[in-house]
Design a protein around this motif. Structure first.
Motif, PDB file in Angstrom:
ATOM      1  N   GLU A  91       0.856  -1.180   0.000  1.00  0.00           N
ATOM      2  CA  GLU A  91       0.000   0.000   0.000  1.00  0.00           C
ATOM      3  C   GLU A  91       0.893   1.231   0.000  1.00  0.00           C
ATOM      4  O   GLU A  91       1.840   1.305   0.794  1.00  0.00           O
ATOM      5  CB  GLU A  91      -0.922   0.009   1.223  1.00  0.00           C
ATOM      6  N   PHE A  92       0.582   2.191  -0.869  1.00  0.00           N
ATOM      7  CA  PHE A  92       1.400   3.397  -0.981  1.00  0.00           C
ATOM      8  C   PHE A  92       0.528   4.636  -0.891  1.00  0.00           C
ATOM      9  O   PHE A  92      -0.600   4.647  -1.380  1.00  0.00           O
ATOM     10  CB  PHE A  92       2.176   3.402  -2.310  1.00  0.00           C
ATOM     11  N   ASN A  93       1.080   5.654  -0.286  1.00  0.00           N
ATOM     12  CA  ASN A  93       0.417   6.948  -0.202  1.00  0.00           C
ATOM     13  C   ASN A  93       0.926   7.773  -1.380  1.00  0.00           C
ATOM     14  O   ASN A  93       2.052   8.282  -1.354  1.00  0.00           O
ATOM     15  CB  ASN A  93       0.739   7.618   1.134  1.00  0.00           C
ATOM     16  N   ILE A  94       0.104   7.894  -2.403  1.00  0.00           N
ATOM     17  CA  ILE A  94       0.522   8.542  -3.648  1.00  0.00           C
ATOM     18  C   ILE A  94       0.877  10.010  -3.414  1.00  0.00           C
ATOM     19  O   ILE A  94       1.851  10.521  -3.981  1.00  0.00           O
ATOM     20  CB  ILE A  94      -0.565   8.386  -4.734  1.00  0.00           C
ATOM     21  N   LEU A  95       0.120  10.709  -2.573  1.00  0.00           N
ATOM     22  CA  LEU A  95       0.435  12.113  -2.288  1.00  0.00           C
ATOM     23  C   LEU A  95       1.801  12.248  -1.625  1.00  0.00           C
ATOM     24  O   LEU A  95       2.568  13.163  -1.947  1.00  0.00           O
ATOM     25  CB  LEU A  95      -0.654  12.742  -1.412  1.00  0.00           C
ATOM     26  N   LEU A  96       2.124  11.321  -0.721  1.00  0.00           N
ATOM     27  CA  LEU A  96       3.441  11.363  -0.072  1.00  0.00           C
ATOM     28  C   LEU A  96       4.556  10.953  -1.025  1.00  0.00           C
ATOM     29  O   LEU A  96       5.687  11.418  -0.889  1.00  0.00           O
ATOM     30  CB  LEU A  96       3.465  10.487   1.179  1.00  0.00           C
ATOM     31  N   ILE A  97       4.249  10.090  -1.975  1.00  0.00           N
ATOM     32  CA  ILE A  97       5.270   9.743  -2.975  1.00  0.00           C
ATOM     33  C   ILE A  97       5.645  10.989  -3.774  1.00  0.00           C
ATOM     34  O   ILE A  97       6.825  11.302  -3.938  1.00  0.00           O
ATOM     35  CB  ILE A  97       4.774   8.616  -3.907  1.00  0.00           C
ATOM     36  N   GLU A  98       4.645  11.715  -4.247  1.00  0.00           N
ATOM     37  CA  GLU A  98       4.932  12.935  -5.006  1.00  0.00           C
ATOM     38  C   GLU A  98       5.659  13.960  -4.144  1.00  0.00           C
ATOM     39  O   GLU A  98       6.629  14.585  -4.581  1.00  0.00           O
ATOM     40  CB  GLU A  98       3.646  13.522  -5.577  1.00  0.00           C
ATOM     41  N   LYS A  99       5.220  14.113  -2.897  1.00  0.00           N
ATOM     42  CA  LYS A  99       5.888  15.054  -1.968  1.00  0.00           C
ATOM     43  C   LYS A  99       7.346  14.630  -1.741  1.00  0.00           C
ATOM     44  O   LYS A  99       8.245  15.475  -1.717  1.00  0.00           O
ATOM     45  CB  LYS A  99       5.123  15.088  -0.642  1.00  0.00           C
ATOM     46  N   SER A 100       7.584  13.338  -1.606  1.00  0.00           N
ATOM     47  CA  SER A 100       8.941  12.824  -1.397  1.00  0.00           C
ATOM     48  C   SER A 100       9.824  13.081  -2.610  1.00  0.00           C
ATOM     49  O   SER A 100      11.001  13.445  -2.473  1.00  0.00           O
ATOM     50  CB  SER A 100       8.895  11.320  -1.104  1.00  0.00           C
ATOM     51  N   SER A 118      10.374   8.679   5.931  1.00  0.00           N
ATOM     52  CA  SER A 118      10.374   9.729   6.967  1.00  0.00           C
ATOM     53  C   SER A 118       9.039  10.466   6.997  1.00  0.00           C
ATOM     54  O   SER A 118       8.537  10.800   8.071  1.00  0.00           O
ATOM     55  CB  SER A 118      11.533  10.710   6.761  1.00  0.00           C
ATOM     56  N   PHE A 119       8.444  10.711   5.821  1.00  0.00           N
ATOM     57  CA  PHE A 119       7.125  11.350   5.796  1.00  0.00           C
ATOM     58  C   PHE A 119       6.063  10.436   6.407  1.00  0.00           C
ATOM     59  O   PHE A 119       5.197  10.886   7.142  1.00  0.00           O
ATOM     60  CB  PHE A 119       6.730  11.756   4.371  1.00  0.00           C
ATOM     61  N   LEU A 120       6.136   9.141   6.099  1.00  0.00           N
ATOM     62  CA  LEU A 120       5.184   8.187   6.669  1.00  0.00           C
ATOM     63  C   LEU A 120       5.286   8.137   8.195  1.00  0.00           C
ATOM     64  O   LEU A 120       4.280   8.009   8.896  1.00  0.00           O
ATOM     65  CB  LEU A 120       5.415   6.784   6.106  1.00  0.00           C
ATOM     66  N   GLU A 121       6.525   8.243   8.701  1.00  0.00           N
ATOM     67  CA  GLU A 121       6.771   8.145  10.144  1.00  0.00           C
ATOM     68  C   GLU A 121       6.780   9.505  10.831  1.00  0.00           C
ATOM     69  O   GLU A 121       7.063   9.582  12.037  1.00  0.00           O
ATOM     70  CB  GLU A 121       8.087   7.403  10.380  1.00  0.00           C
ATOM     71  N   ASN A 122       6.503  10.564  10.067  1.00  0.00           N
ATOM     72  CA  ASN A 122       6.448  11.925  10.614  1.00  0.00           C
ATOM     73  C   ASN A 122       7.732  12.289  11.366  1.00  0.00           C
ATOM     74  O   ASN A 122       7.708  12.714  12.523  1.00  0.00           O
ATOM     75  CB  ASN A 122       5.216  12.091  11.504  1.00  0.00           C
ATOM     76  N   ARG A 123       8.853  12.109  10.689  1.00  0.00           N
ATOM     77  CA  ARG A 123      10.164  12.425  11.257  1.00  0.00           C
ATOM     78  C   ARG A 123      11.040  13.044  10.177  1.00  0.00           C
ATOM     79  O   ARG A 123      10.694  13.030   8.999  1.00  0.00           O
ATOM     80  CB  ARG A 123      10.823  11.164  11.818  1.00  0.00           C
ATOM     81  N   SER A 124      12.182  13.587  10.585  1.00  0.00           N
ATOM     82  CA  SER A 124      13.153  14.099   9.615  1.00  0.00           C
ATOM     83  C   SER A 124      13.841  12.922   8.938  1.00  0.00           C
ATOM     84  O   SER A 124      14.055  11.881   9.555  1.00  0.00           O
ATOM     85  CB  SER A 124      14.210  14.951  10.317  1.00  0.00           C
ATOM     86  N   TYR A 125      14.198  13.115   7.665  1.00  0.00           N
ATOM     87  CA  TYR A 125      14.916  12.024   6.998  1.00  0.00           C
ATOM     88  C   TYR A 125      16.376  12.031   7.423  1.00  0.00           C
ATOM     89  O   TYR A 125      16.931  13.049   7.827  1.00  0.00           O
ATOM     90  CB  TYR A 125      14.757  12.051   5.479  1.00  0.00           C
ATOM     91  N   ARG A 126      16.976  10.844   7.365  1.00  0.00           N
ATOM     92  CA  ARG A 126      18.351  10.633   7.812  1.00  0.00           C
ATOM     93  C   ARG A 126      19.232  10.345   6.604  1.00  0.00           C
ATOM     94  O   ARG A 126      19.432   9.192   6.218  1.00  0.00           O
ATOM     95  CB  ARG A 126      18.401   9.475   8.793  1.00  0.00           C
ATOM     96  N   LEU A 127      19.730  11.425   6.025  1.00  0.00           N
ATOM     97  CA  LEU A 127      20.599  11.297   4.855  1.00  0.00           C
ATOM     98  C   LEU A 127      21.802  12.209   5.041  1.00  0.00           C
ATOM     99  O   LEU A 127      21.690  13.273   5.659  1.00  0.00           O
ATOM    100  CB  LEU A 127      19.848  11.691   3.583  1.00  0.00           C
TER     101      LEU A 127
END
Length: 192
Positions: free
Chosen positions: A39-48, A162-171
Protein backbone atom coordinates in the motif's frame (compact mmCIF):
# COMPACT_ATOMS: atom_id res chain seq x y z
CA UNK A 1 29.56 24.37 -18.21
CA UNK A 2 28.87 20.77 -19.04
CA UNK A 3 31.20 17.98 -18.09
CA UNK A 4 33.10 16.43 -21.02
CA UNK A 5 30.83 13.37 -20.76
CA UNK A 6 27.71 15.55 -20.90
CA UNK A 7 29.11 17.43 -23.91
CA UNK A 8 29.57 14.14 -25.76
CA UNK A 9 26.06 12.99 -24.89
CA UNK A 10 24.57 16.34 -25.92
CA UNK A 11 26.40 16.08 -29.26
CA UNK A 12 24.80 12.67 -29.94
CA UNK A 13 21.37 13.86 -28.82
CA UNK A 14 21.50 16.89 -31.12
CA UNK A 15 22.85 14.77 -33.97
CA UNK A 16 19.88 12.42 -33.63
CA UNK A 17 17.43 15.34 -33.42
CA UNK A 18 18.88 16.67 -36.67
CA UNK A 19 17.92 13.47 -38.46
CA UNK A 20 14.62 14.13 -40.30
CA UNK A 21 13.52 10.53 -39.71
CA UNK A 22 13.73 11.00 -35.94
CA UNK A 23 10.80 12.88 -34.41
CA UNK A 24 11.90 12.72 -30.77
CA UNK A 25 15.30 11.91 -29.40
CA UNK A 26 15.91 8.52 -27.88
CA UNK A 27 19.65 8.95 -27.49
CA UNK A 28 20.44 8.82 -23.79
CA UNK A 29 16.78 8.48 -22.81
CA UNK A 30 16.75 6.12 -19.84
CA UNK A 31 13.77 4.29 -18.40
CA UNK A 32 13.71 1.99 -15.40
CA UNK A 33 10.56 0.16 -14.39
CA UNK A 34 9.70 -2.21 -11.59
CA UNK A 35 6.70 -3.70 -9.85
CA UNK A 36 5.98 -2.91 -6.24
CA UNK A 37 3.57 -4.71 -3.93
CA UNK A 38 1.99 -3.04 -0.92
CA UNK A 39 0.00 0.00 0.00
CA UNK A 40 1.40 3.40 -0.98
CA UNK A 41 0.42 6.95 -0.20
CA UNK A 42 0.52 8.54 -3.65
CA UNK A 43 0.43 12.11 -2.29
CA UNK A 44 3.44 11.36 -0.07
CA UNK A 45 5.27 9.74 -2.98
CA UNK A 46 4.93 12.94 -5.01
CA UNK A 47 5.89 15.05 -1.97
CA UNK A 48 8.94 12.82 -1.40
CA UNK A 49 10.03 13.15 -5.02
CA UNK A 50 9.76 16.93 -4.83
CA UNK A 51 11.85 16.87 -1.65
CA UNK A 52 14.42 14.80 -3.52
CA UNK A 53 14.43 17.47 -6.25
CA UNK A 54 15.14 20.14 -3.61
CA UNK A 55 17.98 18.04 -2.23
CA UNK A 56 19.70 17.09 -5.51
CA UNK A 57 20.60 20.07 -7.72
CA UNK A 58 21.15 17.99 -10.84
CA UNK A 59 17.47 16.96 -10.90
CA UNK A 60 16.47 20.62 -11.39
CA UNK A 61 18.84 21.10 -14.32
CA UNK A 62 18.01 22.30 -17.84
CA UNK A 63 20.49 22.39 -20.72
CA UNK A 64 20.85 25.53 -22.82
CA UNK A 65 22.75 25.20 -26.09
CA UNK A 66 21.08 27.31 -28.79
CA UNK A 67 22.55 30.69 -29.68
CA UNK A 68 25.56 30.43 -27.35
CA UNK A 69 29.17 29.42 -27.92
CA UNK A 70 29.36 26.73 -25.24
CA UNK A 71 26.38 24.76 -23.91
CA UNK A 72 25.59 25.27 -20.25
CA UNK A 73 23.53 23.53 -17.64
CA UNK A 74 21.27 25.74 -15.61
CA UNK A 75 20.25 24.57 -12.16
CA UNK A 76 16.84 26.05 -11.44
CA UNK A 77 16.11 27.22 -7.92
CA UNK A 78 12.71 25.56 -7.78
CA UNK A 79 11.48 22.78 -10.00
CA UNK A 80 8.84 20.15 -9.37
CA UNK A 81 8.99 16.53 -10.47
CA UNK A 82 7.01 15.55 -13.57
CA UNK A 83 4.71 13.07 -11.81
CA UNK A 84 1.92 10.96 -13.25
CA UNK A 85 -0.41 8.54 -11.46
CA UNK A 86 -2.89 6.28 -13.18
CA UNK A 87 -5.19 3.79 -11.49
CA UNK A 88 -6.23 1.08 -13.93
CA UNK A 89 -7.04 -1.46 -11.21
CA UNK A 90 -10.80 -1.32 -11.65
CA UNK A 91 -11.14 0.10 -15.14
CA UNK A 92 -13.45 -1.93 -17.36
CA UNK A 93 -12.02 -2.99 -20.69
CA UNK A 94 -8.37 -3.22 -19.53
CA UNK A 95 -7.89 -6.96 -19.33
CA UNK A 96 -4.24 -7.04 -20.36
CA UNK A 97 -2.52 -4.79 -17.82
CA UNK A 98 0.97 -5.88 -18.88
CA UNK A 99 0.20 -4.73 -22.42
CA UNK A 100 -1.15 -1.42 -21.05
CA UNK A 101 2.14 -0.90 -19.14
CA UNK A 102 4.24 -1.77 -22.23
CA UNK A 103 2.29 0.71 -24.37
CA UNK A 104 2.48 3.39 -21.66
CA UNK A 105 6.26 3.00 -21.44
CA UNK A 106 6.61 3.20 -25.23
CA UNK A 107 4.50 6.40 -25.38
CA UNK A 108 6.70 7.82 -22.62
CA UNK A 109 9.84 6.98 -24.63
CA UNK A 110 8.33 8.57 -27.74
CA UNK A 111 7.60 11.71 -25.75
CA UNK A 112 11.32 12.12 -25.07
CA UNK A 113 12.68 15.29 -23.47
CA UNK A 114 13.12 18.88 -24.57
CA UNK A 115 16.45 19.48 -22.84
CA UNK A 116 16.12 23.24 -22.38
CA UNK A 117 12.57 23.34 -21.02
CA UNK A 118 11.32 19.95 -19.75
CA UNK A 119 11.86 18.51 -16.32
CA UNK A 120 14.37 15.82 -17.29
CA UNK A 121 13.02 13.18 -14.92
CA UNK A 122 9.50 11.77 -15.06
CA UNK A 123 8.01 9.39 -12.58
CA UNK A 124 4.85 7.50 -13.43
CA UNK A 125 3.01 5.13 -11.16
CA UNK A 126 0.34 2.83 -12.51
CA UNK A 127 -1.86 1.07 -9.98
CA UNK A 128 -2.56 -2.36 -11.45
CA UNK A 129 -4.70 -3.81 -8.65
CA UNK A 130 -5.41 -3.18 -4.97
CA UNK A 131 -1.77 -3.60 -3.90
CA UNK A 132 0.23 -3.86 -7.13
CA UNK A 133 1.95 -0.91 -8.80
CA UNK A 134 4.24 -0.34 -11.77
CA UNK A 135 6.80 2.33 -10.91
CA UNK A 136 8.40 3.94 -14.00
CA UNK A 137 11.38 6.31 -13.82
CA UNK A 138 12.25 8.05 -17.10
CA UNK A 139 15.20 10.40 -17.19
CA UNK A 140 17.86 11.90 -19.39
CA UNK A 141 21.26 10.28 -19.04
CA UNK A 142 22.62 13.85 -19.05
CA UNK A 143 21.37 14.06 -15.43
CA UNK A 144 22.58 10.79 -14.02
CA UNK A 145 23.82 7.32 -14.79
CA UNK A 146 23.15 3.85 -13.45
CA UNK A 147 25.45 4.43 -10.48
CA UNK A 148 23.38 7.43 -9.43
CA UNK A 149 20.06 5.63 -9.81
CA UNK A 150 20.72 3.48 -6.74
CA UNK A 151 21.56 6.57 -4.69
CA UNK A 152 18.49 8.46 -5.92
CA UNK A 153 16.28 5.43 -5.27
CA UNK A 154 17.49 4.89 -1.72
CA UNK A 155 17.25 8.62 -0.92
CA UNK A 156 13.70 8.69 -2.28
CA UNK A 157 12.65 5.72 -0.13
CA UNK A 158 14.27 7.23 2.99
CA UNK A 159 12.44 10.53 2.41
CA UNK A 160 9.16 8.69 1.77
CA UNK A 161 9.60 6.60 4.92
CA UNK A 162 10.37 9.73 6.97
CA UNK A 163 7.12 11.35 5.80
CA UNK A 164 5.18 8.19 6.67
CA UNK A 165 6.77 8.14 10.14
CA UNK A 166 6.45 11.92 10.61
CA UNK A 167 10.16 12.42 11.26
CA UNK A 168 13.15 14.10 9.62
CA UNK A 169 14.92 12.02 7.00
CA UNK A 170 18.35 10.63 7.81
CA UNK A 171 20.60 11.30 4.85
CA UNK A 172 24.13 12.68 4.61
CA UNK A 173 24.61 16.28 3.60
CA UNK A 174 24.75 16.83 -0.15
CA UNK A 175 27.47 18.91 -1.76
CA UNK A 176 26.12 21.27 -4.43
CA UNK A 177 26.61 20.00 -7.98
CA UNK A 178 28.42 23.23 -8.87
CA UNK A 179 31.23 22.18 -6.49
CA UNK A 180 31.99 19.22 -8.76
CA UNK A 181 31.84 21.37 -11.90
CA UNK A 182 34.17 23.96 -10.33
CA UNK A 183 36.64 21.21 -9.34
CA UNK A 184 36.45 19.69 -12.83
CA UNK A 185 37.15 23.04 -14.53
CA UNK A 186 40.34 23.46 -12.46
CA UNK A 187 41.79 20.16 -13.66
CA UNK A 188 44.64 20.16 -16.18
CA UNK A 189 42.98 18.71 -19.28
CA UNK A 190 46.29 18.09 -21.09
CA UNK A 191 47.75 16.21 -18.14
CA UNK A 192 44.67 14.07 -17.73
Amino acid sequence: RLTPMQEGMLFHILLEQGNPETKKTSAYFEQVSYRLQGEFNILLIEKSLNELFKRQDILRTAFVYEGIEHPVQVVLKDRQVDFNYEDIGNLPGIDDKDNFVREFKERDRQRGFELSSDVLMRISIIRLHHSGYEFIWSFSHLLMDGWCLGIVNSEFFEIYKSFLENRSYRLPEVKPYRTYIQWLEKQDKKAS
